[in-house]
Enzyme design. Structure first.
Site, short mmCIF file in Angstrom:
data_model
loop_
_atom_site.label_atom_id
_atom_site.label_comp_id
_atom_site.label_asym_id
_atom_site.label_seq_id
_atom_site.Cartn_x
_atom_site.Cartn_y
_atom_site.Cartn_z
N ASN A 9 2.52 1.89 0.64
CA ASN A 9 2.48 3.24 0.07
C ASN A 9 1.61 4.21 0.87
O ASN A 9 1.45 5.36 0.50
CB ASN A 9 2.03 3.20 -1.39
CG ASN A 9 0.65 2.61 -1.57
OD1 ASN A 9 0.17 1.86 -0.71
ND2 ASN A 9 -0.01 2.93 -2.66
N CYS A 10 1.07 3.76 2.00
CA CYS A 10 0.24 4.60 2.85
C CYS A 10 1.12 5.57 3.65
O CYS A 10 2.10 5.15 4.28
CB CYS A 10 -0.56 3.69 3.80
SG CYS A 10 -1.42 4.56 5.11
#
Length: 114
Positions: A9-10
């Site tokens: 999710n970065c």
């Protein structure tokens, strides 16, 4: 073999993946949370990149440390924290042909894969 390490999710990981895919480069993604983090890998990677480079001081996890922890951090404590909280590792770490790279920059990746 090319491996990209991080958490999915970065935003920076997403940019790196998009760049690799746009350039039709095969890679394996290693999700710290899902695939785990091996202490031997962490020690090897630190020996190449350095713990100070690897430590993500801008992330929430680091900012939640006490002032005492931040002021007394050293290689040993940093590695222990990174092992316990992989989100404290700057992302992404790219390993390509036994060459280690941290962060994402399209120009740098172009040089890595030239």
């Amino acid at each position: 073999m090319t491996t990209l390490y991080g958490i999915p999710n970065c935003d920076t990981i997403k940019k790196a993946k998009k760049w690799l895919e746009a350039n039709k480069l095969e890679y394996q993604f290693h999700d710290y949370r899902k695939d785990g983090l091996d202490e031997n890998w962490l020690i090897k990677t630190e020996s190449v990149l350095g713990w100070e480079t690897m430590l993500n001081k801008r992330g929430t996890t680091y900012r939640q440390l006490s002032d005492e922890q931040k002021n007394t951090i050293n290689k040993e404590s940093a590695l222990a924290l990174m092992l316990k909280f992989p989100a404290m590792i700057k992302r992404p770490i790219l390993i390509h042909s036994d060459s280690y790279h941290i962060g994402f920059n399209a120009e740098s990746y172009s040089q890595v894969f030239a």
